[in-house]
Design an enzyme around this catalytic site. Structure first.
Site, mmCIF file in Angstrom:
data_model
loop_
_atom_site.group_PDB
_atom_site.id
_atom_site.type_symbol
_atom_site.label_atom_id
_atom_site.label_comp_id
_atom_site.label_asym_id
_atom_site.label_seq_id
_atom_site.Cartn_x
_atom_site.Cartn_y
_atom_site.Cartn_z
ATOM 1 N N PHE A 11 0.864 -1.189 0.000
ATOM 2 C CA PHE A 11 0.000 0.000 0.000
ATOM 3 C C PHE A 11 0.894 1.231 0.000
ATOM 4 O O PHE A 11 1.626 1.472 0.959
ATOM 5 C CB PHE A 11 -0.959 0.051 1.184
ATOM 6 C CG PHE A 11 -1.883 1.242 1.062
ATOM 7 C CD1 PHE A 11 -3.030 1.171 0.301
ATOM 8 C CD2 PHE A 11 -1.561 2.455 1.660
ATOM 9 C CE1 PHE A 11 -3.850 2.289 0.130
ATOM 10 C CE2 PHE A 11 -2.385 3.574 1.499
ATOM 11 C CZ PHE A 11 -3.540 3.484 0.729
ATOM 12 N N LYS B 46 2.011 10.896 7.207
ATOM 13 C CA LYS B 46 1.143 10.643 8.361
ATOM 14 C C LYS B 46 1.594 11.428 9.602
ATOM 15 O O LYS B 46 1.312 12.611 9.678
ATOM 16 C CB LYS B 46 1.021 9.137 8.593
ATOM 17 C CG LYS B 46 0.255 8.479 7.424
ATOM 18 C CD LYS B 46 -0.344 7.137 7.755
ATOM 19 C CE LYS B 46 -1.368 6.755 6.698
ATOM 20 N NZ LYS B 46 -0.906 5.805 5.708
ATOM 21 N N ASP C 268 9.328 2.975 2.200
ATOM 22 C CA ASP C 268 8.137 3.762 2.520
ATOM 23 C C ASP C 268 7.835 3.612 4.012
ATOM 24 O O ASP C 268 7.324 2.583 4.460
ATOM 25 C CB ASP C 268 6.955 3.287 1.665
ATOM 26 C CG ASP C 268 5.687 4.114 1.900
ATOM 27 O OD1 ASP C 268 5.647 4.889 2.881
ATOM 28 O OD2 ASP C 268 4.737 3.965 1.104
HETATM 29 C C1 LIG Z 1 -1.058 5.879 4.219
HETATM 30 C C2 LIG Z 1 0.086 5.419 3.401
HETATM 31 C C3 LIG Z 1 0.431 6.032 2.192
HETATM 32 C C4 LIG Z 1 -0.413 7.122 1.564
HETATM 33 O O1 LIG Z 1 -0.551 8.244 2.368
HETATM 34 P P1 LIG Z 1 -1.752 9.278 2.095
HETATM 35 O O2 LIG Z 1 -1.418 10.440 2.994
HETATM 36 O O3 LIG Z 1 -3.020 8.598 2.467
HETATM 37 O O4 LIG Z 1 -1.693 9.632 0.654
HETATM 38 C C5 LIG Z 1 1.556 5.587 1.524
HETATM 39 N N1 LIG Z 1 2.298 4.588 2.010
HETATM 40 C C6 LIG Z 1 2.005 3.974 3.166
HETATM 41 C C7 LIG Z 1 2.888 2.875 3.663
HETATM 42 C C8 LIG Z 1 0.872 4.345 3.890
HETATM 43 O O5 LIG Z 1 0.543 3.710 5.010
#
Ligand SMILES: *Cc1c(COP(=O)(O)O)cnc(C)c1O
Length: 412
Positions: free
Chosen positions: A152, A266, A237
């Site tokens: 994700f 986040k 990420d």
């Molecule tokens: C939440 C998330 C994203 C995307 O972030 P948004 O602020 O919702 O666009 C990307 N990578 C990971 C691992 C995430 O948990």
């Protein structure tokens, strides 16, 4: 048009009225629990009817410091009294300090500030491609990025192009080419997927959305070695896993692995506003030149001021320590449920994926029952509960939430 309704005053509405308005006027791209939050403080939220709930999701880790942490609110209020937005057409006095402090905190050399997590991932993809053409010498428009299945990384058209979740992809094509998917946790498959055109390997150190899935212990280390051997960037990420959630500033630090680029988001905005960044080495991020990439709100003064307050909180190590201590407690308590309505508990630090036993209630039903008991969390996939309380939660509050989970799941 005269506005005669009291849309601005959600607190005057009942739960059902508020939900009806939401359902009528907002797109149905989410399926929220039937709780209408009107107030939050620390690890607690209060709904429009005055009912209190323990927040066991923390905005998918955007609220690592809890709701309205006083240091973050005062940094925001102070900056609101100065300047909030300049665009990047001009310098402002918060950007340089924010980038310097974030680079120092993360042990990196350059910072590219953006807003949402997806934008940070998009930015990392663009930077990795440009690096491949300009530095590695990959022929134009042929660069590839190796990713993991069940990933994700966000919701843009390019990012869903390499999602393996059909719901996230269906009807959103045509997709962006240039991505190769390998099974998560399988470093040998990544090595086989690498070609002379490979720009980067992009992975989550722990897959949050996929159910808090921790890869085999040698996965990231092997990826690092393979990337070094083949002249490929390692992009990690850390948007959900980073910023103290697992007990380290960056989850990949548990494996002693350093990335060429990290994406952060986040919790970087302290739960107050969207703030994301790509951080990494000068050799890589230095490929960007004026006009090639940007964002109107990226690195704005208000976000940078809040980000700096977040960095101050993280630099004490207090939240990392809390994640270790509370996480140990969380995992030992949840571990007792294995064999009692739970088949597996995964995760690290104050972050857990609880796998509901086959034949048990659906994840959605468990989330709803927990909400009725005053604990808010949310299933991910259909059989996993994702537990990620704010790192400011007390031991007693944590115990109370885990007890409710035991009542809902363990009694079966
Ligand atoms: C939440 C998330 C994203 C995307 O972030 P948004 O602020 O919702 O666009 C990307 N990578 C990971 C691992 C995430 O948990």
């Amino acid at each position: 048009m005269a506005v005669t309704t009291d849309h601005a005053h959600a607190t005057t509405r009942s739960t059902s009225e508020a939900i009806a308005l939401d359902e009528r006027w907002s797109t149905h791209n989410y399926h929220p629990l039937p709780v209408v939050i009107a107030h939050g403080e620390g690890a607690w939220v209060t709904d429009v009817e005055g009912r209190r709930y323990l927040d066991f999701l923390a905005g998918y880790s955007a609220l690592n410091f809890g709701h309205r942490h006083p240091d973050l609110v005062s940094a925001a209020v102070e900056q609101l009294g100065r300047v909030t937005l300049t665009s990047r057409a001009f310098h402002h006095d918060q950007l340089g300090p924010f980038c310097a402090e974030l680079a120092e905190l993360t042990g990196t050399e350059l910072v590219l500030p953006m807003n949402s997590g997806a934008e940070a991932v998009e930015s990392a993809i663009k930077v990795a491609r440009k690096w491949a053409y300009q530095v590695k010498g990959v022929p134009a428009d042929t660069a590839e990025i190796v990713v993991a299945g069940s990933n994700f990384h966000g919701r843009t058209t390019t990012i869903v192009s390499f999602s393996t979740d059909e719901v996230a992809r269906a009807d959103f094509g045509p997709f962006t080419p240039g991505f190769v998917v390998t099974p998560y946790g399988d470093a040998a498959a990544v090595e086989r997927a690498i070609t002379p055109r490979t720009a980067a390997v992009l992975v989550e150190p722990i897959q949050g959305e996929s159910g808090v899935v921790v890869p085999p212990p040698d996965y990231l280390r092997t990826l690092r070695r393979v990337c070094d051997e083949h002249g490929v960037l390692l992009v990690i990420d850390e948007i959900q896993s980073g910023l103290a959630r697992t007990g380290e500033l960056l989850a990949s630090a548990h494996d002693g692995v350093r990335a060429d680029l990290y994406t952060l988001g986040k919790a970087l905005g302290g739960g107050l506003l969207p703030l994301s960044a790509v951080v990494g080495s000068r050799d890589v991020l230095g490929v960007l030149r004026p006009g090639e990439h940007g964002s109107t709100f990226g690195g704005n003064p208000l976000a940078c001021a809040v980000g700096r307050a977040v960095i101050r909180l993280l630099s004490t190590g207090e939240f990392q320590r809390r994640a270790v201590e509370l996480g140990g407690r969380l995992h030992s308590r949840l571990g007792e449920l294995v064999g009692h309505g739970v088949t597996e508990v995964r995760g690290r630090g104050l972050w857990a994926g609880v796998e509901i036993a086959p034949g048990g209630p659906a994840g959605r039903q468990v989330s709803e029952e927990l909400a009725r008991r005053g604990v808010l969390c949310k299933e991910t996939q259909s059989t996993t509960l994702r537990i990620a309380p704010p790192l400011v939660i007390s031991e007693a509050e944590l115990d109370r939430g885990v007890e409710a989970i035991g009542e809902v799941l363990g009694s079966r």
